[in-house]
Design a protein around this motif. Structure first.
Motif, PDB file in Angstrom:
ATOM      1  N   ARG A 250       0.857  -1.192   0.000  1.00 23.21           N
ATOM      2  CA  ARG A 250       0.000   0.000   0.000  1.00 23.21           C
ATOM      3  C   ARG A 250       0.889   1.237   0.000  1.00 23.21           C
ATOM      4  O   ARG A 250       1.805   1.338   0.816  1.00 23.21           O
ATOM      5  N   GLU A 252       1.088   4.018   1.335  1.00 24.14           N
ATOM      6  CA  GLU A 252       0.557   4.789   2.464  1.00 24.14           C
ATOM      7  C   GLU A 252       1.020   6.239   2.382  1.00 24.14           C
ATOM      8  O   GLU A 252       2.183   6.519   2.079  1.00 24.14           O
ATOM      9  N   ARG A 261       3.052   0.903  10.251  1.00 23.97           N
ATOM     10  CA  ARG A 261       2.452   1.227   8.956  1.00 23.97           C
ATOM     11  C   ARG A 261       3.544   1.224   7.901  1.00 23.97           C
ATOM     12  O   ARG A 261       4.360   2.124   7.831  1.00 23.97           O
ATOM     13  N   MET A 262       3.567   0.170   7.103  1.00 26.55           N
ATOM     14  CA  MET A 262       4.624   0.025   6.102  1.00 26.55           C
ATOM     15  C   MET A 262       4.027   0.095   4.710  1.00 26.55           C
ATOM     16  O   MET A 262       2.818  -0.010   4.526  1.00 26.55           O
ATOM     17  N   GLU A 332      -5.295  -0.249  15.944  1.00 26.46           N
ATOM     18  CA  GLU A 332      -5.756  -1.488  15.299  1.00 26.46           C
ATOM     19  C   GLU A 332      -4.621  -2.485  15.089  1.00 26.46           C
ATOM     20  O   GLU A 332      -3.574  -2.159  14.549  1.00 26.46           O
ATOM     21  N   LEU A 333      -4.907  -3.730  15.520  1.00 25.49           N
ATOM     22  CA  LEU A 333      -3.966  -4.818  15.293  1.00 25.49           C
ATOM     23  C   LEU A 333      -4.564  -5.813  14.294  1.00 25.49           C
ATOM     24  O   LEU A 333      -3.876  -6.372  13.446  1.00 25.49           O
ATOM     25  N   SER A 374      -8.466 -10.576   9.650  1.00 22.27           N
ATOM     26  CA  SER A 374      -7.317 -10.055   8.918  1.00 22.27           C
ATOM     27  C   SER A 374      -6.353  -9.361   9.872  1.00 22.27           C
ATOM     28  O   SER A 374      -6.691  -8.362  10.494  1.00 22.27           O
ATOM     29  N   GLY A 376      -2.242  -7.986  10.548  1.00 23.84           N
ATOM     30  CA  GLY A 376      -0.942  -7.655   9.968  1.00 23.84           C
ATOM     31  C   GLY A 376       0.143  -8.367  10.765  1.00 23.84           C
ATOM     32  O   GLY A 376       0.232  -8.208  11.978  1.00 23.84           O
ATOM     33  N   ARG A 379       2.512  -5.865  12.312  1.00 23.43           N
ATOM     34  CA  ARG A 379       1.914  -5.193  13.476  1.00 23.43           C
ATOM     35  C   ARG A 379       1.906  -6.118  14.681  1.00 23.43           C
ATOM     36  O   ARG A 379       2.120  -5.679  15.810  1.00 23.43           O
TER      37      ARG A 379
HETATM   38  P1  ATP Z   1      -5.406   1.148   9.064  1.00 22.95           P
HETATM   39  O1  ATP Z   1      -6.750   1.711   9.444  1.00 22.95           O
HETATM   40  O2  ATP Z   1      -4.434   1.075  10.205  1.00 22.95           O
HETATM   41  O3  ATP Z   1      -4.835   1.755   7.810  1.00 22.95           O
HETATM   42  P2  ATP Z   1      -6.832  -0.862   7.683  1.00 22.95           P
HETATM   43  O4  ATP Z   1      -8.132  -0.807   8.405  1.00 22.95           O
HETATM   44  O5  ATP Z   1      -6.684  -0.216   6.361  1.00 22.95           O
HETATM   45  O6  ATP Z   1      -5.656  -0.365   8.655  1.00 22.95           O
HETATM   46  P3  ATP Z   1      -7.129  -3.559   6.842  1.00 22.95           P
HETATM   47  O7  ATP Z   1      -7.308  -3.204   5.414  1.00 22.95           O
HETATM   48  O8  ATP Z   1      -8.313  -3.999   7.622  1.00 22.95           O
HETATM   49  O9  ATP Z   1      -6.376  -2.363   7.587  1.00 22.95           O
HETATM   50  O10 ATP Z   1      -5.964  -4.642   6.930  1.00 22.95           O
HETATM   51  C1  ATP Z   1      -5.937  -5.659   7.902  1.00 22.95           C
HETATM   52  C2  ATP Z   1      -4.707  -5.598   8.769  1.00 22.95           C
HETATM   53  O11 ATP Z   1      -3.524  -5.429   7.985  1.00 22.95           O
HETATM   54  C3  ATP Z   1      -4.693  -4.424   9.734  1.00 22.95           C
HETATM   55  O12 ATP Z   1      -5.409  -4.729  10.905  1.00 22.95           O
HETATM   56  C4  ATP Z   1      -3.219  -4.259  10.015  1.00 22.95           C
HETATM   57  O13 ATP Z   1      -2.792  -5.148  11.039  1.00 22.95           O
HETATM   58  C5  ATP Z   1      -2.568  -4.685   8.717  1.00 22.95           C
HETATM   59  N1  ATP Z   1      -2.139  -3.513   7.939  1.00 22.95           N
HETATM   60  C6  ATP Z   1      -2.894  -2.728   7.138  1.00 22.95           C
HETATM   61  N2  ATP Z   1      -2.158  -1.761   6.578  1.00 22.95           N
HETATM   62  C7  ATP Z   1      -0.887  -1.948   7.022  1.00 22.95           C
HETATM   63  C8  ATP Z   1       0.350  -1.269   6.786  1.00 22.95           C
HETATM   64  N3  ATP Z   1       0.436  -0.228   5.953  1.00 22.95           N
HETATM   65  N4  ATP Z   1       1.455  -1.727   7.416  1.00 22.95           N
HETATM   66  C9  ATP Z   1       1.398  -2.795   8.246  1.00 22.95           C
HETATM   67  N5  ATP Z   1       0.264  -3.461   8.496  1.00 22.95           N
HETATM   68  C10 ATP Z   1      -0.868  -3.054   7.901  1.00 22.95           C
END
Ligand code: ATP
Length: 513
Positions: A250, A252, A261-262, A332-333, A374, A376, A379
């Motif tokens: 992603r 980000e 957040r990677m 969020e984890l 789901s 990460g 995380r």
């Molecule tokens: P956030 O709100 O923190 O951006 P998200 O709601 O977009 O997360 P999901 O799409 O539900 O996240 O993805 C499921 C899981 O993937 C998240 O709970 C998180 O643990 C992990 N995740 C999502 N984006 C990242 C990221 N950029 N880096 C690391 N882990 C991530």
């Protein structure tokens, strides 16, 4: 006690110093929000992945695992909604040239109001002592009610504006609240724009025939497009699940919290296919089951909370996050989403292929509903690692740094030392390593005084240290030292395997679920 910022800095430097996480391409000054797992980090990450896989796949006879490719047919992302809707609202500060997520700026503003509420509560708790009733206080105190009303008004206006794509109002809200750039204090903002988070790439050699592809932004779609293949070849009956772990990408907008957040990260996802109408029960089931999995690791029950979503994604009819208390607060984890039949229906429409299930009991076909869990992996790594790192005061007025990783996840389960580098002690120690390494990852160390070697293993998270000394030559016994209690015991070499196994065995840990 160190404050949270200091604690987080310690986590990052410890991760580097002990060979857990390095910045990617560090010799070229790194690449933003991309990290490499080092020799110990790769082991810890693998152990977390295995712990998840065992709990989800091995322990459920109706869940199977797959490993789909990162590249997928580009229509996948049209069907899933990512091409049109996988956006974050971004805003730039014209003076500092820093980029922010507009929604996060507003949420951070609300978090400050929440902190004010917490302060009022703490003050009142002190004033009223034992007689204090928190629920009553927050539902009657004028100041608290005022803050809460403000938070609710702001968040509901933001949710509405984002839903209606009214980005001008999101900017207006930032201006009305007088939100300043947290770094420079400037309030000179650009307009808010939508930004798609998918990375694009090309497949094919020549420019005119090349096909535009995306790096997958989630692993889930690899499961949906394989739903029928797995169901048929695995002769799966609903309810059943398909699990997978793998990389996701992603772009980000803001990624400043280490591996939280990677831009390239790893997900562990499971899609559970169910009969329409049963999604509420399964939502509750997976909420509870996933929380139990987290708690089985013994990282403190108070460090978890659910955050139910009010604003639902386009595909969901219920959603919650399992939040963990990271050094920078509850975040969020893991997400648990009731995704309805949205994805399968979309793929049916875009592919023109039927993705239905024939239910022999009902003698009817239907498109299954889906419950998703789901998480990460990175995380989870950060949760485990940051929670484990402690600075302990000892009786003799010194401190030690200990990485109290759950033993089942520790990269090395034991370290074996000869007391001195002579008299045949290294040979015995190496023989112990050769014997134990069939079952566990074990480390051999003969450098420095034993006390120093203990400290190194404490900081590295190794649950056991085993020392071979001159008595070993006489009676085949060794000293085994426990990382957390620092207790030392004399035991027979033949008993080592059982002693270690008892503390590190996956079964012992998963049975706590
Ligand atoms: P956030 O709100 O923190 O951006 P998200 O709601 O977009 O997360 P999901 O799409 O539900 O996240 O993805 C499921 C899981 O993937 C998240 O709970 C998180 O643990 C992990 N995740 C999502 N984006 C990242 C990221 N950029 N880096 C690391 N882990 C991530």
């Amino acid at each position: 006690m160190a404050n949270n910022d200091d604690q987080f800095k310690k986590v990052i430097s410890h991760a580097k110093e002990y060979g857990y996480v390095f910045q990617s391409s560090e010799i070229y000054d790194g690449l933003s929000a991309v990290y490499d797992y080092a020799q110990n980090g790769a082991e810890l990450k693998k152990n977390i992945r295995d712990y998840w896989w065992k709990a989800m796949v091995q322990m459920h006879d109706n869940i199977v695992g797959i490993d789909a490719a990162i590249f997928m047919h580009p229509t996948t992302w049209k069907a899933s909604g990512h091409v049109d809707a996988f956006n974050d609202p971004l805003i730039d500060n014209k003076d500092s040239k820093k980029r922010y997520r507009a929604d996060v700026l507003i949420e951070d503003y609300c978090a400050k109001l929440e902190a004010k509420i917490d302060k009022e509560v703490a003050k009142a708790a002190k004033r009223f002592g034992e007689a204090f009733n928190k629920d009553e206080f927050v539902s009657t105190n004028g100041r608290v009610l005022g803050y809460q009303e403000k938070i609710d008004t702001i968040l509901s206006r933001m949710a509405k504006s984002l839903e209606n794509e009214d980005l001008a109002d999101v900017k207006a809200l930032i201006e009305e609240l007088e939100i300043a750039d947290p770094l420079s204090g400037s309030k000179n903002w650009t307009d808010v724009k939508q930004f798609n988070l998918m990375f694009g790439t090309k497949l094919g050699a020549s420019a005119d025939t090349a096909m535009d592809l995306y790096l997958r932004p989630e692993t889930a779609q690899g499961i949906f497009v394989n739903f029928l293949n797995v169901q048929k070849t695995g002769r799966m009956k609903i309810p059943f699940g398909i699990a997978q772990t793998g990389k996701a990408f992603r772009n980000e907008i803001v990624a400043r919290q280490f591996i939280f957040r990677m831009r390239e990260f790893e997900q562990m996802e499971m899609q559970f296919f169910i009969k329409p109408g049963t999604q509420k029960e399964w939502f509750e089931y997976w909420k509870e089951t996933r929380l139990k999995w987290h708690k089985s690791l013994g990282m403190g029950d108070d460090n978890y909370r659910f955050h139910d979503h009010e604003k639902l994604a386009h595909y969901a009819d219920a959603a919650t996050d399992i939040e963990f208390k990271f050094p920078f607060g509850f975040k969020e984890l893991e997400g648990i989403h009731s995704r309805t039949d949205f994805d399968l229906k979309q793929h049916e429409e875009y592919s023109g292929k039927k993705l239905q299930y024939f239910d022999h009991e009902d003698n009817a076909s239907y498109t299954p509903y889906v419950l998703e869990t789901s998480i990460g992996l990175d995380r989870m790594f950060l949760a485990v690692f940051s929670n484990a790192l402690v600075e302990e005061e000892l009786d003799n007025n010194t401190t030690r740094t200990v990485l109290k990783l759950p033993a089942v996840l520790a990269p090395f389960k034991a370290a074996v030392f000869p007391l001195v580098k002579k008299d045949g002690l290294p040979e015995i120690a190496k023989k112990i390593v050769d014997d134990l390494k069939w079952d566990f990852n074990v480390f051999y160390d003969e450098k420095d005084a034993v006390g120093k070697r203990y400290r190194r293993q404490d900081a590295n998270g190794t649950p056991f240290c085993i020392t071979v000394d001159h008595d070993t030559l006489e009676d085949n016994s060794v000293t085994i030292r426990h990382r957390d209690t620092m207790e030392q015991k004399r035991v027979k070499i033949d008993d080592l395997r059982d002693i270690i196994k008892k503390e590190v065995d996956v079964k012992e840990w998963l049975m706590r679920m």
